[in-house]
Design an enzyme around this catalytic site. Structure first.
Site, PDB file in Angstrom:
ATOM      1  CB  CYS A   2      82.854 -52.479  92.595  1.00 37.43           C
ATOM      2  SG  CYS A   2      84.531 -52.838  92.080  1.00 37.43           S
ATOM      3  NE  ARG A  27      77.189 -53.172  90.720  1.00 38.84           N
ATOM      4  CZ  ARG A  27      76.820 -52.665  89.559  1.00 38.84           C
ATOM      5  NH1 ARG A  27      75.702 -53.038  89.000  1.00 38.84           N
ATOM      6  NH2 ARG A  27      77.571 -51.775  88.947  1.00 38.84           N
ATOM      7  CD1 TRP A  76      85.167 -57.166  88.078  1.00 36.10           C
ATOM      8  CD2 TRP A  76      84.718 -59.089  89.109  1.00 36.10           C
ATOM      9  NE1 TRP A  76      85.379 -58.177  87.183  1.00 36.10           N
ATOM     10  CE2 TRP A  76      85.115 -59.362  87.781  1.00 36.10           C
ATOM     11  CE3 TRP A  76      84.389 -60.149  89.955  1.00 36.10           C
ATOM     12  CZ2 TRP A  76      85.189 -60.656  87.281  1.00 36.10           C
ATOM     13  CZ3 TRP A  76      84.472 -61.434  89.447  1.00 36.10           C
ATOM     14  CH2 TRP A  76      84.854 -61.674  88.130  1.00 36.10           C
ATOM     15  CG  ASN A 102      80.853 -49.506  90.096  1.00 38.66           C
ATOM     16  OD1 ASN A 102      79.720 -49.387  89.669  1.00 38.66           O
ATOM     17  ND2 ASN A 102      81.753 -50.247  89.494  1.00 38.66           N
ATOM     18  N   GLY A 103      84.034 -48.181  89.255  1.00 40.19           N
ATOM     19  CA  GLY A 103      84.433 -47.528  88.006  1.00 40.19           C
ATOM     20  C   GLY A 103      85.941 -47.552  87.880  1.00 40.19           C
ATOM     21  CD  GLU A 483      80.810 -71.496  73.334  1.00 41.42           C
ATOM     22  OE1 GLU A 483      81.524 -72.458  73.648  1.00 41.42           O
ATOM     23  OE2 GLU A 483      80.166 -70.828  74.174  1.00 41.42           O
ATOM     24  CE  LYS A 487      77.510 -71.688  76.142  1.00 38.79           C
ATOM     25  NZ  LYS A 487      78.772 -71.216  76.556  1.00 38.79           N
ATOM     26  CD  GLU A 490      77.151 -74.814  78.864  1.00 41.27           C
ATOM     27  OE1 GLU A 490      77.864 -75.276  79.754  1.00 41.27           O
ATOM     28  OE2 GLU A 490      77.472 -73.806  78.208  1.00 41.27           O
ATOM     29  CG  HIS A 506      84.220 -88.768  55.808  1.00 41.82           C
ATOM     30  ND1 HIS A 506      84.647 -89.577  54.789  1.00 41.82           N
ATOM     31  CD2 HIS A 506      84.479 -87.497  55.413  1.00 41.82           C
ATOM     32  CE1 HIS A 506      85.172 -88.829  53.832  1.00 41.82           C
ATOM     33  NE2 HIS A 506      85.078 -87.567  54.183  1.00 41.82           N
ATOM     34  CE  LYS A 603      80.516 -68.384  84.877  1.00 42.72           C
ATOM     35  NZ  LYS A 603      80.169 -68.543  83.456  1.00 42.72           N
TER      36      LYS A 603
END
Ligand code: G6P
Length: 608
Positions: A2, A27, A76, A102-103, A483, A487, A490, A506, A603
């Site tokens: 946060c 954040r 957050w 925050n925490g 993956e 990456k 994109e 093949h 996103k």
């Protein structure tokens, strides 16, 4: 994660705090709020949603209002869904103390119980409200002394900004969570990140772990972790606003790649006790129920999250001792599958909002399946609609290309599978211990890899002018190759495909020509010889081969060997992907692309 901001001085705290919060939105951005003194009383304005909602509310209720002191927060969510009541600041019951935090307060449940016995009631589900009520309980009339006592009582991580009724003083303190202090001719500032206050000052004090700062009478005093007065150096910084937002990194993606050791620790260590027991918060009732009733398990996701599921398939199959079926959400939701009450559906989604994944979840629930989701966003639609939720505590991921969400998803699947495997007795205690011990070492190994990124920069230069390239792998490495290819394509726009190395002959081998770049991921000993043969096959047709491996055998047949730290083979996907994240990042950079916001992508894909 946060963001907090505080101000005391001659200017309007409301404007300064709101401006600071806007810069801290990266954040966390599910809710926000502000507290300020109004003729001695503490007024609080807070609401769910982006900071614009808070601004609107303030402009209606406090138009042209002035206060010289205030604290603010952008959230957050970790404890409790995003909502108006769970938003910070939190007032104590008597309205005397306001806290932004925050925490994570680890002993908050114990403290809450004690306070409830004394008659305290709570409006929110947060650990922070416990702190405001604790301050009320400990209040001895001396603001500073009361905060000292609170600090000694709470366990965990925190950065706090605290106001007290009828007291024109601001106290802020930190342990583990960041907090910086800004000094200017017109006042004092505290914030989770310099970016929040850069507009007002570049004279900064970095508080050390455990420090507390008390602003009073146009002056301040700093106390160390033992409550002794200390001097901390005032530094003048030259950062641009743009640099500061990203903690000094050029892009969010790079910042997020570098945050992986910390994010993995957050996801893992908070669930692990000293005896290596996993306490999987959110899954208690599922784990206590009859797991033997499940005779099918589907893992459903999109994009990077789907690749995390693929890697997890192997350990989940060990855990259940039956085949686990993977599917892409957009396909699964229309397929004729065999969902019923004996089915466990595992949904993986960073955002918790992906439309196809959500639709798959709903379809499965309609047919009676039990849904367990792995997500990064507390209170997201997927989290809300699942029977059980397991959070990856990666913090906000801003770059479109997913990095830290992916590796924390992997760690989460391992943890869930290990726990289920032990309960069902399909994973032995020694196998469990070996995997846990090695998981604990992963953050340091990634940290080591991140120390020297030169090799990835030089590979990126070679990739820059290529129009296509390939990733190959076998077994778990095939999934990492998938993956890795995603990456690279994109963000670099280099056409990249992944193939199971055994499938080469093949068809795909027809694409290899002189100078084609082929990345080969080779981390699994029992498949190594076969992979070497595949390297020879593509080299014979002119490919330039980069091998990402943990084996430093001298009989290397590739052109460039990228040696990565060793771990047990089942965990290698968490390490090997770091190399391809860096290759993708530097390739995108070398091509001058917008790394964090690649063309045509989003996103969070909330359309079907
Ligand atoms: C988009 C993002 C990817 C992500 C995928 C699934 O395509 O760009 O990074 O992997 O959606 O998103 P989710 O939030 O469900 O993990």
């Amino acid at each position: 994660m946060c963001g907090i901001v505080g101000y005391i001085g001659n200017d309007n705290a409301i404007d300064i705090v709101i401006n600071g919060l806007e810069n801290l939105e990266y954040r966390g951005y599910d809710s926000s709020g502000i507290a300020f003194l109004d003729e001695g009383n503490i007024d609080v304005v807070k609401c769910v949603g982006r900071i614009n909602n808070l601004k609107e509310k303030l402009s209606k209720e406090y138009k042209n209002f002035f206060s010289n002191i205030g604290i603010g927060h952008t959230r957050w969510a970790t404890h409790g869904v995003p909502s108006d009541v769970n938003s910070h600041p939190h007032l104590s019951m008597n309205g005397k103390f306001a806290v932004v935090h925050n925490g994570i307060i680890e002993n908050y449940l114990k403290l809450k119980e004690e306070l409830e016995k004394l008659g305290f009631t709570f409006k929110s589900e947060t650990d922070t409200e416990v702190v405001s009520n604790l301050l009320e309980k400990l209040d001895d009339g001396d603001f500073l002394n009361t905060v000292f006592k609170m600090k000694k009582t709470v366990e965990g991580s925190f950065a706090f900004g605290i106001l007290k009724k009828d007291t024109n003083e601001l106290i802020a303190t930190r342990k583990e969570s960041p907090l910086v202090v800004g000094i200017s001719d017109s006042g004092f500032y505290v914030a989770s990140d310099i970016i929040a206050i850069l507009k007002y000052t570049r004279d900064i004090i970095y508080l050390e772990n455990g420090d507390l700062i008390h602003f009073k009478d146009n002056s301040y005093t700093i106390y160390d972790k033992n409550d002794k007065i200390v001097n901390r150096e005032l530094k003048h910084i030259n950062w641009s606003v743009e640099t500061a937002t990203k903690d000094g990194f050029d892009h969010f993606m790079l910042k997020e790649i570098f945050e992986q050791p910390k994010a993995i620790k957050e996801t893992l260590l908070r669930r692990l006790d000293e005896d290596n027991n996993l306490n999987l918060d959110g899954l208690e009732d599922l784990l206590d129920s009859d797991l033997k009733r499940f005779n099918k398990c589907y893992v459903v996701a999109c994009g990077t999250a789907f690749h995390a599921g693929l890697v997890g398939k192997n350990i989940l199959e060990k855990a259940f001792n039956f085949p686990v079926i993977l599917d892409i959400a957009s396909e699964f939701r229309y397929a004729d599958n065999f969902l019923d009450e004996n089915t466990l559906l595992i949904i993986i989604s960073q955002s918790g909002e992906t439309a196809d994944t959500l639709a798959a979840l709903r379809e499965a629930k309609r047919k009676g399946a039990k849904v367990l989701s792995i997500t990064n966003v507390v209170g997201s639609s997927i989290a809300r609609e699942s029977d059980n939720v397991f959070y990856t505590f990666a913090g906000p991921e801003i770059a479109v290309a997913s990095t830290k969400a992916y590796t924390t998803q992997l760690v989460s699947i391992y943890m869930i599978a290990l726990k289920i495997g032990r309960i069902l007795n399909n994973i032995s205690k020694s196998e469990y211990d070996e995997i846990i011990e090695n998981l604990k070492l992963i953050p340091d190994k990634i940290q080591l890899m991140l120390k020297d990124t030169q090799i990835y920069k030089s590979i990126a230069k070679k990739l820059k002018d290529k129009s296509n390239c390939f990733y190959l792998g076998r077994g778990l490495d095939y999934y990492t190759a998938m993956e890795s290819a995603l990456k690279l394509k994109e963000i670099s726009y280099v056409y990249t495909e992944s193939f199971a190395a055994g499938e080469l002959k093949h068809g795909p081998i027809a694409l290899i020509e002189d100078g084609t770049i082929v990345f080969v991921i080779a981390t699994q000993r029992k498949l190594y010889e076969k992979v070497i043969s595949n390297i020879k096959e593509v080299k014979a047709r002119g490919a330039k081969v980069f091998e990402i491996t943990q084996f430093d055998d001298s009989n290397c047949v590739c052109d460039v060997k990228i040696l990565i730290p060793k771990t047990i083979e089942i965990l290698m996907p968490i390490i090997s992907v770091i190399a391809s994240q860096l290759i993708a990042y530097y390739a995108s950079l070398a091509k001058g692309n917008d790394v964090d916001k690649p063309r045509n992508l989003a996103k969070s894909v909330t359309v079907e």
